[in-house]
Design a protein around this motif. Structure first.
Motif, PDB file in Angstrom:
ATOM      1  N   ILE A   1       0.858  -1.175   0.000  1.00 44.14           N
ATOM      2  CA  ILE A   1       0.000   0.000   0.000  1.00 44.14           C
ATOM      3  C   ILE A   1       0.895   1.225   0.000  1.00 44.14           C
ATOM      4  CG2 ILE A   1      -1.945  -1.137   1.135  1.00 44.14           C
ATOM      5  CD1 ILE A   1      -1.102   0.232   3.739  1.00 44.14           C
ATOM      6  N   GLY A   2       0.283   2.419  -0.009  1.00 41.60           N
ATOM      7  CA  GLY A   2       1.070   3.633  -0.049  1.00 41.60           C
ATOM      8  C   GLY A   2       0.592   4.666   0.941  1.00 41.60           C
ATOM      9  N   MET A   3       0.992   5.901   0.690  1.00 37.95           N
ATOM     10  CA  MET A   3       0.717   6.989   1.621  1.00 37.95           C
ATOM     11  C   MET A   3      -0.749   7.392   1.665  1.00 37.95           C
ATOM     12  SD  MET A   3       3.969   9.507   1.188  1.00 37.95           S
ATOM     13  CE  MET A   3       5.594   9.029   1.783  1.00 37.95           C
ATOM     14  N   GLN A   4      -1.487   7.118   0.615  1.00 42.53           N
ATOM     15  CA  GLN A   4      -2.907   7.454   0.657  1.00 42.53           C
ATOM     16  C   GLN A   4      -3.645   6.531   1.618  1.00 42.53           C
ATOM     17  OE1 GLN A   4      -6.143   6.295  -0.228  1.00 42.53           O
ATOM     18  NE2 GLN A   4      -7.022   8.339   0.042  1.00 42.53           N
ATOM     19  N   GLU A   5      -3.283   5.250   1.579  1.00 40.17           N
ATOM     20  CA  GLU A   5      -4.026   4.268   2.359  1.00 40.17           C
ATOM     21  C   GLU A   5      -3.533   4.117   3.797  1.00 40.17           C
ATOM     22  OE1 GLU A   5      -3.611   2.653  -1.947  1.00 40.17           O
ATOM     23  OE2 GLU A   5      -2.256   3.447  -0.406  1.00 40.17           O
ATOM     24  N   ALA A   6      -2.210   4.109   4.002  1.00 36.27           N
ATOM     25  CA  ALA A   6      -1.659   3.684   5.289  1.00 36.27           C
ATOM     26  C   ALA A   6      -2.226   4.441   6.492  1.00 36.27           C
ATOM     27  CB  ALA A   6      -0.133   3.774   5.265  1.00 36.27           C
ATOM     28  N   PRO A   7      -2.240   5.781   6.500  1.00 36.32           N
ATOM     29  CA  PRO A   7      -2.774   6.461   7.686  1.00 36.32           C
ATOM     30  C   PRO A   7      -4.260   6.194   7.904  1.00 36.32           C
ATOM     31  CG  PRO A   7      -1.486   7.966   6.315  1.00 36.32           C
ATOM     32  CD  PRO A   7      -1.728   6.740   5.502  1.00 36.32           C
TER      33      PRO A   7
ATOM     34  N   ASN B   1       6.557   9.988   8.092  1.00 40.54           N
ATOM     35  CA  ASN B   1       5.368  10.783   8.380  1.00 40.54           C
ATOM     36  C   ASN B   1       4.204  10.408   7.473  1.00 40.54           C
ATOM     37  OD1 ASN B   1       6.825  12.171  10.322  1.00 40.54           O
ATOM     38  ND2 ASN B   1       7.332  13.876   8.964  1.00 40.54           N
ATOM     39  N   GLY B   2       4.504  10.163   6.208  1.00 38.88           N
ATOM     40  CA  GLY B   2       3.443   9.865   5.258  1.00 38.88           C
ATOM     41  C   GLY B   2       2.777   8.524   5.461  1.00 38.88           C
TER      42      GLY B   2
ATOM     43  N   ALA C   1       5.335   6.463  -1.394  1.00 38.44           N
ATOM     44  CA  ALA C   1       6.122   5.282  -1.033  1.00 38.44           C
ATOM     45  C   ALA C   1       5.273   4.062  -1.304  1.00 38.44           C
ATOM     46  CB  ALA C   1       6.533   5.322   0.438  1.00 38.44           C
ATOM     47  N   TRP C   2       5.844   3.078  -1.967  1.00 38.32           N
ATOM     48  CA  TRP C   2       5.242   1.753  -1.963  1.00 38.32           C
ATOM     49  C   TRP C   2       5.756   1.053  -0.723  1.00 38.32           C
ATOM     50  CZ3 TRP C   2       1.031   0.261  -3.985  1.00 38.32           C
ATOM     51  CH2 TRP C   2       0.615   0.716  -5.244  1.00 38.32           C
ATOM     52  N   ALA C   3       4.838   0.712   0.158  1.00 46.29           N
ATOM     53  CA  ALA C   3       5.191   0.208   1.476  1.00 46.29           C
ATOM     54  C   ALA C   3       4.578  -1.162   1.711  1.00 46.29           C
ATOM     55  CB  ALA C   3       4.723   1.196   2.546  1.00 46.29           C
ATOM     56  N   MET C   4       4.991  -1.782   2.799  1.00 48.19           N
ATOM     57  CA  MET C   4       4.518  -3.121   3.148  1.00 48.19           C
ATOM     58  C   MET C   4       3.798  -3.056   4.482  1.00 48.19           C
ATOM     59  SD  MET C   4       7.947  -5.209   1.972  1.00 48.19           S
ATOM     60  CE  MET C   4       7.128  -6.773   1.662  1.00 48.19           C
ATOM     61  N   ALA C   5       2.614  -3.652   4.531  1.00 43.42           N
ATOM     62  CA  ALA C   5       1.785  -3.626   5.731  1.00 43.42           C
ATOM     63  C   ALA C   5       1.210  -5.016   5.997  1.00 43.42           C
ATOM     64  CB  ALA C   5       0.656  -2.614   5.582  1.00 43.42           C
ATOM     65  N   VAL C   6       0.766  -5.220   7.237  1.00 43.25           N
ATOM     66  CA  VAL C   6       0.174  -6.494   7.653  1.00 43.25           C
ATOM     67  C   VAL C   6      -1.298  -6.273   7.962  1.00 43.25           C
ATOM     68  CG1 VAL C   6       0.233  -8.371   9.345  1.00 43.25           C
ATOM     69  CG2 VAL C   6       2.366  -7.242   8.647  1.00 43.25           C
ATOM     70  N   PRO C   7      -2.204  -6.911   7.224  1.00 39.84           N
ATOM     71  CA  PRO C   7      -3.634  -6.784   7.539  1.00 39.84           C
ATOM     72  C   PRO C   7      -3.936  -7.280   8.951  1.00 39.84           C
ATOM     73  CG  PRO C   7      -3.327  -7.759   5.358  1.00 39.84           C
ATOM     74  CD  PRO C   7      -1.977  -7.729   6.019  1.00 39.84           C
TER      75      PRO C   7
ATOM     76  N   LYS D   1      -4.777  24.143  -0.537  1.00 39.76           N
ATOM     77  CA  LYS D   1      -5.401  22.812  -0.502  1.00 39.76           C
ATOM     78  C   LYS D   1      -5.610  22.395   0.954  1.00 39.76           C
ATOM     79  CE  LYS D   1      -1.087  20.169  -1.039  1.00 39.76           C
ATOM     80  NZ  LYS D   1      -1.105  19.499   0.268  1.00 39.76           N
ATOM     81  N   PRO D   2      -6.842  22.233   1.376  1.00 43.01           N
ATOM     82  CA  PRO D   2      -7.135  21.939   2.784  1.00 43.01           C
ATOM     83  C   PRO D   2      -7.053  20.456   3.120  1.00 43.01           C
ATOM     84  CG  PRO D   2      -9.167  22.186   1.593  1.00 43.01           C
ATOM     85  CD  PRO D   2      -8.064  22.437   0.590  1.00 43.01           C
ATOM     86  N   TYR D   3      -6.079  19.761   2.566  1.00 47.43           N
ATOM     87  CA  TYR D   3      -5.931  18.325   2.797  1.00 47.43           C
ATOM     88  C   TYR D   3      -4.455  17.960   2.672  1.00 47.43           C
ATOM     89  CZ  TYR D   3      -6.130  18.678  -2.306  1.00 47.43           C
ATOM     90  OH  TYR D   3      -5.915  19.072  -3.609  1.00 47.43           O
ATOM     91  N   VAL D   4      -4.093  16.846   3.268  1.00 46.10           N
ATOM     92  CA  VAL D   4      -2.736  16.320   3.148  1.00 46.10           C
ATOM     93  C   VAL D   4      -2.629  15.522   1.852  1.00 46.10           C
ATOM     94  CG1 VAL D   4      -1.052  14.741   4.176  1.00 46.10           C
ATOM     95  CG2 VAL D   4      -2.397  16.275   5.639  1.00 46.10           C
TER      96      VAL D   4
END
Length: 432
Positions: free
Chosen positions: A88-94, A122-123, A295-301, A376-379
């Motif tokens: 996943i990436g910065m849009q999804e992770a947070p 941070n992202g 970032a293309w990142a790695m996460a654990v569901p 832009k009022p968003y990250v």
């Protein structure tokens, strides 16, 4: 437990003697969903030694970017349990971390999390908790054939004007000989063609939403940006650009068919043609937001039955030792290491000698501005970090692709995009 400390004591020897067991006592087996980009594909070969030393069986599911997002989102949101590790990436992770869909990242001291570039950490975090580890990070920049621009008597500068980019593309455009002035993403998808269009729109002073989170696709800034994009790519791009994203353009570039390409900095690792030079992304008077951050990142569901083994693998695959393994791998080498994640990578002499793009890449990452502003009022740079954005971005990107192909006018495409974006945001309750 952590295995990073003992793994990779040399480039080919990991120093583990015991396998990692699953809960039932058998060797763990991990199913990993990855995007089918070069660094991820390379990982499959590098990780063969991980399986040999740990006994952990790795099942890889490599998917095209848009398909990956669709399948991983569906499976993770519903707790389907199809994957132990996901890209996943910065849009999804947070967002997914806050929702409890993915597990927090916890690493050993040997991992040296402080070496991770702040922009990436941070992202991928929510309220200070890291929810995904970056495998590679990127911004965007201009990658151009300096041999061609020199021959045509034109130059491309850092943060150049879009008008000069257009002039350079026109000067080197030679379609009769299979050379196109500009190769840019056009494929529908919020992370495909829309990623590029959004950064271009940012540089024209546009944003996705106003302070009340109402879509702004009906503004003059969006019209100017998309009109320029359609003219540039429609006139000086390859036929069928509305079907091209990263992998398609990378192939065209390496076939000698592209004069300039504005895209992810990570592409520089995979360019095989001679004469390539690099410049910071162009702008139209508003340089903030002219280059993206990802970032293309790695996460654990959450709830993975193989959570411990999954975390251990991620710690290894995103470590300093992994970078050394790729750099010393006989099939890859220092020009192929995943970049944009750790400060220490940019201090390795062998990498710097093999990566003429390193300085430009770091400058692009450092200058990216994902923070919310008055504009832009968003990250987010090439996306908005809200749950509804993938739906909005995908819908609007279909309209932009229609304009690029000539099926619609820019005005009609933006009007349709405004209508669908407004409907989505109203239904989500942002305003009545």
């Amino acid at each position: 437990m952590s295995i990073t400390k003992t793994l990779l004591t040399t480039a080919v020897s990991f120093g583990l003697t015991a396998g990692i067991a699953a809960a039932d006592g058998h060797a763990a087996e991990l199913t990993i969903a990855i995007v089918n980009n070069g660094h991820m594909i390379n990982m499959q070969s590098v990780a063969e030694a991980y399986t040999e030393e740990t006994g952990v069986i790795l099942n890889w599911v490599a998917l095209e970017e848009g398909v990956l997002r669709e399948q991983v989102t569906s499976d993770t949101a519903t707790g389907g349990g199809q994957y132990d590790i996901i890209n996943i990436g910065m849009q999804e992770a947070p967002i997914w971390g806050a929702a409890g869909w993915i597990e927090p990242m916890n690493f050993s001291d040997d991992y040296d999390i402080d070496d991770m570039l702040p922009a990436m950490r941070n992202g991928l975090s929510h309220e200070g908790t890291l929810y995904a580890a970056p495998f590679y990070g990127e911004s965007s920049m201009v990658m151009y054939r300096k041999d061609l621009t020199d021959a045509a008597g034109v130059t491309i500068e850092d943060n150049d004007s879009w008008d000069n980019i257009m002039a350079a593309a026109a000067a080197i455009h030679d379609p009769d000989n299979g050379l196109y002035g500009a190769c840019l993403r056009g494929k529908p998808g919020w992370g495909d063609g829309m990623a590029f269009v959004t950064t271009m729109a940012n540089s024209f002073g546009a944003s996705w939403f106003d302070a009340d989170m109402r879509p702004t696709l009906d503004t003059p800034e969006w019209n100017a940006a998309v009109s320029f994009y359609v003219e540039l790519l429609g006139t000086y791009g390859p036929p069928g650009s509305e079907g091209n994203s990263f992998n398609e353009i990378l192939a065209l570039y390496n076939e000698g068919k592209c004069g300039l390409w504005i895209d992810a900095t990570i592409a520089a690792s995979f360019l095989t043609v001679d004469g390539v030079a690099y410049a910071q992304s162009p702008n139209a008077g508003n340089p903030v937001g002219a280059n993206w951050l990802w970032a293309w990142a790695m996460a654990v569901p959450s709830g993975s039955p193989n959570s411990e083994a999954a975390h251990d693998f991620i710690e290894w695959a995103t470590s300093k030792e992994y970078i050394q393994a790729v750099g010393n791998h006989p099939d890859f080498g220092w020009g192929s290491v995943p970049t944009g994640t750790r400060a220490s990578t940019y201090q390795i002499p062998e990498f710097l000698a093999a990566a003429p793009f390193a300085e430009a890449e770091m400058a692009a990452i450092d200058s990216a501005a994902p923070e919310a502003t008055d504009l832009k009022p968003y990250v987010g740079v090439q996306f908005a970090a809200i749950p509804e954005f993938p739906e909005v971005g995908n819908a609007v990107s279909q309209e932009i692709a229609a304009a690029l192909s000539g099926a619609k006018s820019v005005e009609d495409a933006l009007a349709a995009g405004q209508a669908v974006a407004d409907s989505i945001m109203r239904e989500a309750g942002y305003y009545e």
